[in-house]
Design a protein around this motif. Structure first.
Motif, PDB file in Angstrom:
ATOM      1  N   LEU A  89      -4.886  -4.298 -20.652  1.00 43.25           N
ATOM      2  CA  LEU A  89      -6.134  -4.002 -19.786  1.00 43.25           C
ATOM      3  C   LEU A  89      -7.200  -3.132 -20.381  1.00 43.25           C
ATOM      4  O   LEU A  89      -7.434  -2.042 -20.117  1.00 43.25           O
ATOM      5  N   CYS A  90      -7.840  -3.720 -21.424  1.00 40.94           N
ATOM      6  CA  CYS A  90      -8.623  -2.945 -22.380  1.00 40.94           C
ATOM      7  C   CYS A  90      -9.899  -2.547 -22.022  1.00 40.94           C
ATOM      8  O   CYS A  90     -10.498  -1.797 -22.797  1.00 40.94           O
ATOM      9  N   GLY A  91     -10.701  -3.027 -20.837  1.00 42.98           N
ATOM     10  CA  GLY A  91     -11.797  -2.365 -20.627  1.00 42.98           C
ATOM     11  C   GLY A  91     -12.791  -2.678 -21.388  1.00 42.98           C
ATOM     12  O   GLY A  91     -13.013  -3.662 -22.208  1.00 42.98           O
TER      13      GLY A  91
ATOM     14  N   PRO B   7      -5.262   0.868 -14.170  1.00 45.38           N
ATOM     15  CA  PRO B   7      -6.411   1.269 -13.058  1.00 45.38           C
ATOM     16  C   PRO B   7      -5.915   2.413 -12.123  1.00 45.38           C
ATOM     17  O   PRO B   7      -4.867   2.372 -11.757  1.00 45.38           O
ATOM     18  N   TYR B   8      -6.952   3.312 -11.961  1.00 45.81           N
ATOM     19  CA  TYR B   8      -6.760   4.390 -11.194  1.00 45.81           C
ATOM     20  C   TYR B   8      -7.086   4.245  -9.766  1.00 45.81           C
ATOM     21  O   TYR B   8      -7.202   5.196  -9.108  1.00 45.81           O
ATOM     22  N   GLY B   9      -7.279   2.956  -9.156  1.00 44.64           N
ATOM     23  CA  GLY B   9      -7.215   2.714  -7.802  1.00 44.64           C
ATOM     24  C   GLY B   9      -8.560   2.103  -7.615  1.00 44.64           C
ATOM     25  O   GLY B   9      -8.699   1.515  -6.435  1.00 44.64           O
TER      26      GLY B   9
ATOM     27  N   PRO C 114      -2.495  -0.614  -8.003  1.00 46.42           N
ATOM     28  CA  PRO C 114      -2.133  -0.682  -9.519  1.00 46.42           C
ATOM     29  C   PRO C 114      -0.618  -0.909  -9.474  1.00 46.42           C
ATOM     30  O   PRO C 114      -0.169  -1.456 -10.384  1.00 46.42           O
ATOM     31  N   SER C 115      -0.199  -0.551  -8.519  1.00 48.63           N
ATOM     32  CA  SER C 115       1.492  -0.823  -8.629  1.00 48.63           C
ATOM     33  C   SER C 115       1.785  -2.266  -8.418  1.00 48.63           C
ATOM     34  O   SER C 115       2.756  -2.683  -9.301  1.00 48.63           O
ATOM     35  N   ASP C 116       0.993  -3.045  -7.569  1.00 47.37           N
ATOM     36  CA  ASP C 116       1.312  -4.476  -7.594  1.00 47.37           C
ATOM     37  C   ASP C 116       0.831  -5.179  -8.940  1.00 47.37           C
ATOM     38  O   ASP C 116       1.676  -6.044  -9.316  1.00 47.37           O
ATOM     39  N   LEU C 117      -0.071  -4.603  -9.346  1.00 52.13           N
ATOM     40  CA  LEU C 117      -0.606  -5.340 -10.741  1.00 52.13           C
ATOM     41  C   LEU C 117       0.530  -5.038 -11.863  1.00 52.13           C
ATOM     42  O   LEU C 117       0.924  -5.928 -12.410  1.00 52.13           O
ATOM     43  N   LEU C 118       1.117  -3.816 -11.967  1.00 53.46           N
ATOM     44  CA  LEU C 118       1.911  -3.422 -12.927  1.00 53.46           C
ATOM     45  C   LEU C 118       3.504  -4.105 -12.821  1.00 53.46           C
ATOM     46  O   LEU C 118       4.030  -4.583 -13.521  1.00 53.46           O
ATOM     47  N   ALA C 119       3.718  -4.199 -11.558  1.00 51.18           N
ATOM     48  CA  ALA C 119       5.092  -4.918 -11.123  1.00 51.18           C
ATOM     49  C   ALA C 119       5.060  -6.316 -11.476  1.00 51.18           C
ATOM     50  O   ALA C 119       6.042  -6.956 -11.975  1.00 51.18           O
ATOM     51  N   ALA C 120       3.867  -6.937 -11.416  1.00 52.40           N
ATOM     52  CA  ALA C 120       3.754  -8.456 -11.941  1.00 52.40           C
ATOM     53  C   ALA C 120       3.381  -8.432 -13.515  1.00 52.40           C
ATOM     54  O   ALA C 120       4.085  -9.520 -14.017  1.00 52.40           O
ATOM     55  N   ALA C 121       2.625  -7.675 -14.018  1.00 47.23           N
ATOM     56  CA  ALA C 121       2.410  -7.702 -15.497  1.00 47.23           C
ATOM     57  C   ALA C 121       3.301  -7.290 -16.463  1.00 47.23           C
ATOM     58  O   ALA C 121       3.349  -7.704 -17.420  1.00 47.23           O
ATOM     59  N   VAL C 122       3.914  -5.980 -16.072  1.00 50.66           N
ATOM     60  CA  VAL C 122       4.816  -5.486 -17.033  1.00 50.66           C
ATOM     61  C   VAL C 122       5.796  -6.414 -17.736  1.00 50.66           C
ATOM     62  O   VAL C 122       6.244  -6.532 -18.973  1.00 50.66           O
ATOM     63  N   PRO C 123       6.481  -7.281 -16.808  1.00 51.41           N
ATOM     64  CA  PRO C 123       7.595  -8.194 -17.211  1.00 51.41           C
ATOM     65  C   PRO C 123       6.805  -9.185 -18.462  1.00 51.41           C
ATOM     66  O   PRO C 123       7.544  -9.628 -19.265  1.00 51.41           O
ATOM     67  N   VAL C 124       5.626  -9.558 -18.013  1.00 46.91           N
ATOM     68  CA  VAL C 124       4.948 -10.488 -18.871  1.00 46.91           C
ATOM     69  C   VAL C 124       4.481  -9.902 -20.094  1.00 46.91           C
ATOM     70  O   VAL C 124       4.492 -10.447 -21.342  1.00 46.91           O
TER      71      VAL C 124
ATOM     72  N   TRP D 138      -1.751   6.723 -16.078  1.00 48.15           N
ATOM     73  CA  TRP D 138      -2.182   6.165 -14.713  1.00 48.15           C
ATOM     74  C   TRP D 138      -2.379   7.365 -13.892  1.00 48.15           C
ATOM     75  O   TRP D 138      -2.171   8.324 -14.231  1.00 48.15           O
ATOM     76  N   ASN D 139      -3.030   7.275 -12.496  1.00 49.72           N
ATOM     77  CA  ASN D 139      -3.191   8.129 -11.925  1.00 49.72           C
ATOM     78  C   ASN D 139      -2.112   8.213 -10.945  1.00 49.72           C
ATOM     79  O   ASN D 139      -1.716   7.510 -10.104  1.00 49.72           O
ATOM     80  N   THR D 140      -1.585   9.645 -10.737  1.00 53.92           N
ATOM     81  CA  THR D 140      -0.298   9.955 -10.006  1.00 53.92           C
ATOM     82  C   THR D 140      -0.562   9.868  -8.557  1.00 53.92           C
ATOM     83  O   THR D 140       0.332   9.826  -7.825  1.00 53.92           O
ATOM     84  N   TYR D 141      -1.867   9.972  -8.087  1.00 51.62           N
ATOM     85  CA  TYR D 141      -2.207   9.913  -6.620  1.00 51.62           C
ATOM     86  C   TYR D 141      -1.848   8.506  -6.088  1.00 51.62           C
ATOM     87  O   TYR D 141      -1.727   8.157  -4.863  1.00 51.62           O
ATOM     88  N   VAL D 142      -2.010   7.472  -6.862  1.00 54.16           N
ATOM     89  CA  VAL D 142      -1.869   5.959  -6.568  1.00 54.16           C
ATOM     90  C   VAL D 142      -0.782   5.427  -6.860  1.00 54.16           C
ATOM     91  O   VAL D 142      -0.056   4.435  -6.141  1.00 54.16           O
ATOM     92  N   THR D 143       0.293   5.957  -7.732  1.00 51.78           N
ATOM     93  CA  THR D 143       1.419   5.375  -8.098  1.00 51.78           C
ATOM     94  C   THR D 143       2.350   6.648  -8.513  1.00 51.78           C
ATOM     95  O   THR D 143       1.943   7.239  -9.361  1.00 51.78           O
ATOM     96  N   LYS D 144       3.748   6.625  -7.820  1.00 54.18           N
ATOM     97  CA  LYS D 144       4.498   7.748  -8.331  1.00 54.18           C
ATOM     98  C   LYS D 144       5.151   7.450  -9.666  1.00 54.18           C
ATOM     99  O   LYS D 144       5.573   6.312  -9.972  1.00 54.18           O
ATOM    100  N   ARG D 145       5.603   8.366 -10.258  1.00 53.55           N
ATOM    101  CA  ARG D 145       6.177   8.367 -11.625  1.00 53.55           C
ATOM    102  C   ARG D 145       7.745   7.548 -11.435  1.00 53.55           C
ATOM    103  O   ARG D 145       7.910   6.563 -12.379  1.00 53.55           O
TER     104      ARG D 145
END
Length: 341
Positions: free
Chosen positions: A142-144, A251-253, A268-278, A293-300
């Motif tokens: 996710l290099c921006g 992504p921070y939201g 971002p949680s949905d993206l990471l759930a799909a992307a991390v296995p890839v 990541w931003n802890t306000y949008v995804t819990k550790r």
């Protein structure tokens, strides 16, 4: 016992400057446990002559290899040995291969602080048990606009990036090509459409460059590849078990998404759930993945569960749980690192 003091790098960002000593203490603890021959203890903050320092002690004096390693601490500005009431400056020998303007020239809204990018890369590198001068393969999926890729270049790593945003791709292509030309660094560059099985996946930028003119002439080069593609195509474009490090700023939201989705997603949680296995499929055994990541949008706990399900071993012990810090009113940033068995 030997005692040392680190003068903290003065960041242009005031909020990050306030967080730097705390983050440096955690980063130093990771260095001590993973890379130094002399055990580190008593990491603390002290005021010397009205100036703030991070101080620590070692069981034995730091050797040349230890000093070279510590020179790469993200917020280290100067390093001193404490002798009574005196500070004796020690030579700092960073692994940087290029001028620091590679990291600092780009200015744009939402840019991750380059000192934190270096910290995230450092912690991921040490989790993988690798060194700062190896020609490693780094992926930022996710290099921006390439902050992590630029830090990889600084260390002499090969770098690969993915980003779905065409404007970011264009901006980074313009920047890196201009920078290489202005610095008179020997290189070749090629860009254009990217297709697989007659299907257009996006665009690609491929650069081959030498760390020195002599190395370039001898064929000792580094590669920088950027794909303007969906990150979920990572395992289609890269070989399995081919990457040493994965380092990325999630992504921070803000909106993000992929060409394979009907609409953009704000989770971002949905993206990471799909992307991390890839991403995990292209990571070598023994390699490490680091995400901020931003802890306000995804819990550790949620992110740790995603990494664990992908077969990764999450580091939550000791200093690995001490990197949380405030960025602004809507962002509290943290990092998590995991290793592939």
């Amino acid at each position: 016992m030997s005692q040392y003091a680190i003068l903290v790098y003065p960041s242009a960002n005031r909020v990050y400057t306030d967080s730097s000593p705390k983050l440096l203490r955690a980063e130093l603890a990771v260095f001590g446990a993973a890379a130094l021959s002399a055990g580190i203890s008593e990491i603390s903050e002290a005021e010397i002559g009205g100036v703030g320092y991070v101080t620590f002690t070692t069981e034995a004096p730091l050797g040349e290899a230890d000093l070279a390693c510590l020179s790469n601490l993200s917020a280290l500005y100067a390093l001193f040995e404490v002798t009574g009431d005196l500070l004796r400056p020690l030579a700092v020998r960073r692994a940087d291969r290029f001028d620091s303007d590679l990291l600092t020239i780009q200015k744009y809204p939402g840019k991750t602080n380059e000192l934190f990018t270096k910290l995230l890369l450092n912690v991921t590198l040490l989790t993988a048990g690798r060194g700062f001068t190896e020609p490693l393969e780094l992926l930022d999926p996710l290099c921006g606009r390439g902050t992590t890729l630029n830090q990889a270049m600084m260390y002499g790593f090969h770098g690969t990036g993915f980003d779905v945003d065409g404007k970011d791709f264009d901006a980074y292509e313009l920047f890196v090509k201009t920078w290489l030309r202005n610095k008179r660094i020997k290189h070749t560059a090629d860009s254009g459409a990217l297709r697989r099985n007659k299907v257009r996946l996006g665009r690609r930028l491929e650069i081959e460059y030498g760390l020195t003119k002599e190395q370039y002439k001898a064929g000792d080069t580094r590669r920088l590849t950027v794909y303007n593609c969906d990150t979920l195509t990572t395992d289609e474009l890269l070989r399995a078990n081919s990457v040493d490090l994965i380092v990325t700023d999630a992504p921070y939201g803000v909106q993000h998404g992929s060409h394979r989705e009907a609409t953009l997603s704000r989770s971002p949680s949905d993206l990471l759930a799909a992307a991390v296995p890839v991403w995990t499929r292209v990571l070598r055994p023994g390699g490490a993945l680091g995400i901020s990541w931003n802890t306000y949008v995804t819990k550790r706990e949620e992110l740790a569960a995603i990494l664990t399900r992908a077969g990764l071993e999450v580091r939550d012990d000791g200093p690995f749980g001490e990197f949380e810090h405030r960025v602004d009113q809507s962002i509290v940033r943290d990092l998590i690192v995991a290793r592939k068995p």
